[in-house]
Design a protein around this motif. Structure first.
Motif, PDB file in Angstrom:
ATOM      1  N   GLU A   1      39.443  -7.137 -27.999  1.00  0.00           N
ATOM      2  CA  GLU A   1      38.380  -7.875 -27.209  1.00  0.00           C
ATOM      3  C   GLU A   1      37.324  -7.737 -27.400  1.00  0.00           C
ATOM      4  O   GLU A   1      36.588  -6.417 -27.898  1.00  0.00           O
ATOM      5  CB  GLU A   1      38.956  -8.284 -25.968  1.00  0.00           C
ATOM      6  N   LEU A   2      36.460  -8.935 -27.272  1.00  0.00           N
ATOM      7  CA  LEU A   2      34.714  -8.980 -26.695  1.00  0.00           C
ATOM      8  C   LEU A   2      34.369  -8.360 -25.287  1.00  0.00           C
ATOM      9  O   LEU A   2      35.020  -9.418 -24.354  1.00  0.00           O
ATOM     10  CB  LEU A   2      34.142  -9.757 -27.101  1.00  0.00           C
ATOM     11  N   LYS A   3      34.003  -7.010 -25.081  1.00  0.00           N
ATOM     12  CA  LYS A   3      33.596  -6.504 -23.514  1.00  0.00           C
ATOM     13  C   LYS A   3      31.883  -6.504 -23.979  1.00  0.00           C
ATOM     14  O   LYS A   3      31.581  -6.583 -24.398  1.00  0.00           O
ATOM     15  CB  LYS A   3      34.162  -5.220 -23.322  1.00  0.00           C
ATOM     16  N   THR A   4      32.232  -7.594 -22.453  1.00  0.00           N
ATOM     17  CA  THR A   4      30.549  -7.579 -22.206  1.00  0.00           C
ATOM     18  C   THR A   4      30.299  -6.590 -20.760  1.00  0.00           C
ATOM     19  O   THR A   4      30.914  -6.422 -20.435  1.00  0.00           O
ATOM     20  CB  THR A   4      29.807  -9.125 -22.211  1.00  0.00           C
ATOM     21  N   ASN A   5      28.982  -6.669 -20.792  1.00  0.00           N
ATOM     22  CA  ASN A   5      28.415  -5.131 -20.032  1.00  0.00           C
ATOM     23  C   ASN A   5      26.926  -5.931 -19.504  1.00  0.00           C
ATOM     24  O   ASN A   5      26.357  -6.285 -20.054  1.00  0.00           O
ATOM     25  CB  ASN A   5      28.580  -3.986 -19.745  1.00  0.00           C
ATOM     26  N   ILE A   6      26.667  -5.168 -18.249  1.00  0.00           N
ATOM     27  CA  ILE A   6      25.028  -5.055 -18.223  1.00  0.00           C
ATOM     28  C   ILE A   6      24.298  -4.007 -17.691  1.00  0.00           C
ATOM     29  O   ILE A   6      25.382  -3.647 -16.810  1.00  0.00           O
ATOM     30  CB  ILE A   6      25.098  -6.216 -15.839  1.00  0.00           C
ATOM     31  N   ILE A   7      23.972  -3.115 -19.176  1.00  0.00           N
ATOM     32  CA  ILE A   7      23.565  -1.494 -18.592  1.00  0.00           C
ATOM     33  C   ILE A   7      21.631  -1.957 -17.664  1.00  0.00           C
ATOM     34  O   ILE A   7      21.035  -3.153 -19.140  1.00  0.00           O
ATOM     35  CB  ILE A   7      24.031  -1.411 -19.729  1.00  0.00           C
TER      36      ILE A   7
ATOM     37  N   GLN B   1       4.635  13.226 -33.254  1.00  0.00           N
ATOM     38  CA  GLN B   1       3.976  13.272 -31.892  1.00  0.00           C
ATOM     39  C   GLN B   1       3.575  11.906 -31.138  1.00  0.00           C
ATOM     40  O   GLN B   1       3.651  10.620 -32.299  1.00  0.00           O
ATOM     41  CB  GLN B   1       2.994  14.002 -31.681  1.00  0.00           C
ATOM     42  N   GLY B   2       2.997  11.526 -30.438  1.00  0.00           N
ATOM     43  CA  GLY B   2       2.660  10.274 -29.353  1.00  0.00           C
ATOM     44  C   GLY B   2       2.386   9.522 -28.063  1.00  0.00           C
ATOM     45  O   GLY B   2       2.273  11.091 -27.827  1.00  0.00           O
ATOM     46  N   SER B   3       2.005   8.826 -28.079  1.00  0.00           N
ATOM     47  CA  SER B   3       2.065   8.595 -26.203  1.00  0.00           C
ATOM     48  C   SER B   3       2.819   6.997 -26.312  1.00  0.00           C
ATOM     49  O   SER B   3       2.641   6.142 -27.265  1.00  0.00           O
ATOM     50  CB  SER B   3       0.758   8.793 -25.827  1.00  0.00           C
ATOM     51  N   TYR B   4       2.960   6.608 -25.098  1.00  0.00           N
ATOM     52  CA  TYR B   4       2.985   5.832 -24.866  1.00  0.00           C
ATOM     53  C   TYR B   4       2.220   5.004 -23.368  1.00  0.00           C
ATOM     54  O   TYR B   4       2.520   6.146 -22.628  1.00  0.00           O
ATOM     55  CB  TYR B   4       4.248   5.967 -24.536  1.00  0.00           C
ATOM     56  N   LYS B   5       2.152   3.802 -23.228  1.00  0.00           N
ATOM     57  CA  LYS B   5       1.545   3.559 -21.668  1.00  0.00           C
ATOM     58  C   LYS B   5       1.816   3.604 -20.384  1.00  0.00           C
ATOM     59  O   LYS B   5       1.178   3.994 -19.449  1.00  0.00           O
ATOM     60  CB  LYS B   5       0.222   2.283 -21.954  1.00  0.00           C
ATOM     61  N   GLY B   6       3.342   3.241 -20.196  1.00  0.00           N
ATOM     62  CA  GLY B   6       4.034   2.423 -19.800  1.00  0.00           C
ATOM     63  C   GLY B   6       5.631   2.613 -19.553  1.00  0.00           C
ATOM     64  O   GLY B   6       6.726   2.975 -20.313  1.00  0.00           O
ATOM     65  N   VAL B   7       6.405   2.951 -18.360  1.00  0.00           N
ATOM     66  CA  VAL B   7       7.969   2.709 -18.321  1.00  0.00           C
ATOM     67  C   VAL B   7       8.561   1.925 -17.769  1.00  0.00           C
ATOM     68  O   VAL B   7       7.864   1.517 -16.425  1.00  0.00           O
ATOM     69  CB  VAL B   7       8.379   4.652 -18.068  1.00  0.00           C
ATOM     70  N   SER B   8       9.728   1.144 -18.003  1.00  0.00           N
ATOM     71  CA  SER B   8      10.969  -0.049 -17.244  1.00  0.00           C
ATOM     72  C   SER B   8      11.782   0.229 -17.203  1.00  0.00           C
ATOM     73  O   SER B   8      11.982   0.751 -18.784  1.00  0.00           O
ATOM     74  CB  SER B   8      10.118  -0.906 -17.720  1.00  0.00           C
ATOM     75  N   PHE B   9      13.254  -0.162 -16.504  1.00  0.00           N
ATOM     76  CA  PHE B   9      14.156  -0.032 -16.402  1.00  0.00           C
ATOM     77  C   PHE B   9      13.987  -2.220 -16.332  1.00  0.00           C
ATOM     78  O   PHE B   9      14.286  -2.188 -15.712  1.00  0.00           O
ATOM     79  CB  PHE B   9      14.754   0.888 -15.217  1.00  0.00           C
ATOM     80  N   GLU B  10      14.933  -2.438 -17.764  1.00  0.00           N
ATOM     81  CA  GLU B  10      14.934  -3.348 -18.039  1.00  0.00           C
ATOM     82  C   GLU B  10      16.733  -3.809 -17.818  1.00  0.00           C
ATOM     83  O   GLU B  10      17.166  -2.934 -19.142  1.00  0.00           O
ATOM     84  CB  GLU B  10      14.764  -4.292 -18.419  1.00  0.00           C
ATOM     85  N   LYS B  11      17.240  -4.819 -17.702  1.00  0.00           N
ATOM     86  CA  LYS B  11      18.977  -4.935 -17.536  1.00  0.00           C
ATOM     87  C   LYS B  11      18.858  -5.819 -18.595  1.00  0.00           C
ATOM     88  O   LYS B  11      18.336  -6.590 -19.017  1.00  0.00           O
ATOM     89  CB  LYS B  11      19.343  -5.776 -16.421  1.00  0.00           C
ATOM     90  N   GLU B  12      19.784  -5.181 -19.393  1.00  0.00           N
ATOM     91  CA  GLU B  12      20.773  -5.940 -20.770  1.00  0.00           C
ATOM     92  C   GLU B  12      21.842  -6.332 -20.582  1.00  0.00           C
ATOM     93  O   GLU B  12      22.773  -5.219 -20.576  1.00  0.00           O
ATOM     94  CB  GLU B  12      19.820  -5.520 -22.112  1.00  0.00           C
ATOM     95  N   ARG B  13      22.244  -6.934 -21.845  1.00  0.00           N
ATOM     96  CA  ARG B  13      23.724  -7.617 -21.581  1.00  0.00           C
ATOM     97  C   ARG B  13      24.508  -7.704 -22.884  1.00  0.00           C
ATOM     98  O   ARG B  13      23.358  -7.630 -23.710  1.00  0.00           O
ATOM     99  CB  ARG B  13      23.963  -8.907 -21.871  1.00  0.00           C
ATOM    100  N   LEU B  14      24.979  -6.705 -22.508  1.00  0.00           N
ATOM    101  CA  LEU B  14      25.576  -5.532 -23.884  1.00  0.00           C
ATOM    102  C   LEU B  14      26.889  -5.985 -24.440  1.00  0.00           C
ATOM    103  O   LEU B  14      27.738  -6.050 -23.626  1.00  0.00           O
ATOM    104  CB  LEU B  14      25.685  -3.722 -23.666  1.00  0.00           C
ATOM    105  N   ILE B  15      27.465  -6.105 -26.053  1.00  0.00           N
ATOM    106  CA  ILE B  15      28.485  -6.536 -25.947  1.00  0.00           C
ATOM    107  C   ILE B  15      29.173  -5.672 -26.909  1.00  0.00           C
ATOM    108  O   ILE B  15      28.860  -5.066 -28.086  1.00  0.00           O
ATOM    109  CB  ILE B  15      28.482  -8.343 -26.717  1.00  0.00           C
TER     110      ILE B  15
END
Length: 211
Positions: A76-82, A56-70
């Protein structure tokens, strides 16, 4: 029985069935908790067959942040912004009933490892492990923490309101200890006030629902 109080500044527990954005489960999945317990105890055989969890638990806030994934493919190496959903100022309460309780408690108090729950970047800022007693819950009891959300098993007779999630209960490994699959489970994410209608046990402060 052990009770862990865990604090993270941010966390993400990805729902693998969701594409973009990457959404997070609202609480750590059982498979993540089992993996954490195995890691801190130098990979003791802690799993769903010998160890019970209440999460169980709780959290105080939520956000959406863009991250660069490889993504490393064979060619090959592929990159994407998610965009990734993150939970902030998280407090998790995890109860554990296991033959490995002493190993877990010793690791929490003495290990020099960096503790994480979820992704590598989701550090545990503070963790307190302590032994507590399992008591019978009186439905008229008013001295329990009512601010938490909790996972409870789903079944057709369950009348609790909440969000139903199908997630990984624990990993399934072969003789070489290689992950070959996941054992699924259906869990309802609900308010502790809802759980109090059917809950039978608590520790004097928090209700407990074994999954």
């Amino acid at each position: 029985m052990l009770r862990l109080k865990i604090y993270q500044e941010s966390a993400h527990f990805r729902m693998p069935t969701i594409g973009t954005p990457y959404l997070s489960y609202p609480l750590p999945p059982p498979s993540t908790v089992y993996g954490f317990l195995r890691f801190i105890t130098d990979y003791r055989s802690i799993n769903f067959e010998n160890t019970k969890l209440s999460i169980q638990g709780s959290y105080k806030g939520v956000s959406f942040e863009k991250e660069r994934l490889i993504l490393d493919t064979k060619k090959e190496l592929k990159t994407n912004i998610i965009p990734i959903q993150k939970l902030h100022r998280c407090e998790w309460i995890i109860h554990i009933k296991s033959p490995h309780e002493e190993d877990i408690l010793n690791a929490i108090n003495n290990s020099s490892k960096v503790f994480r729950l979820g992704r590598k970047e989701d550090l545990i800022i503070d963790i307190i492990g302590e032994k507590v007693e399992e008591m019978r819950f009186n439905k008229d009891e008013n001295e329990y923490n009512k601010n938490m959300k909790i996972y409870t098993n789903w079944n057709k007779e369950n009348t609790i309101n909440g969000s139903l999630f199908r997630m990984a209960f624990d990993t399934v490994v072969n003789e070489k200890k290689e992950i070959i699959g996941y054992k699924p489970i259906n869990l309802i994410y609900t308010n502790v006030r809802q759980l109090s209608k059917i809950c039978k046990i608590f520790d004097g402060e928090y209700l407990i629902e074994w999954i």
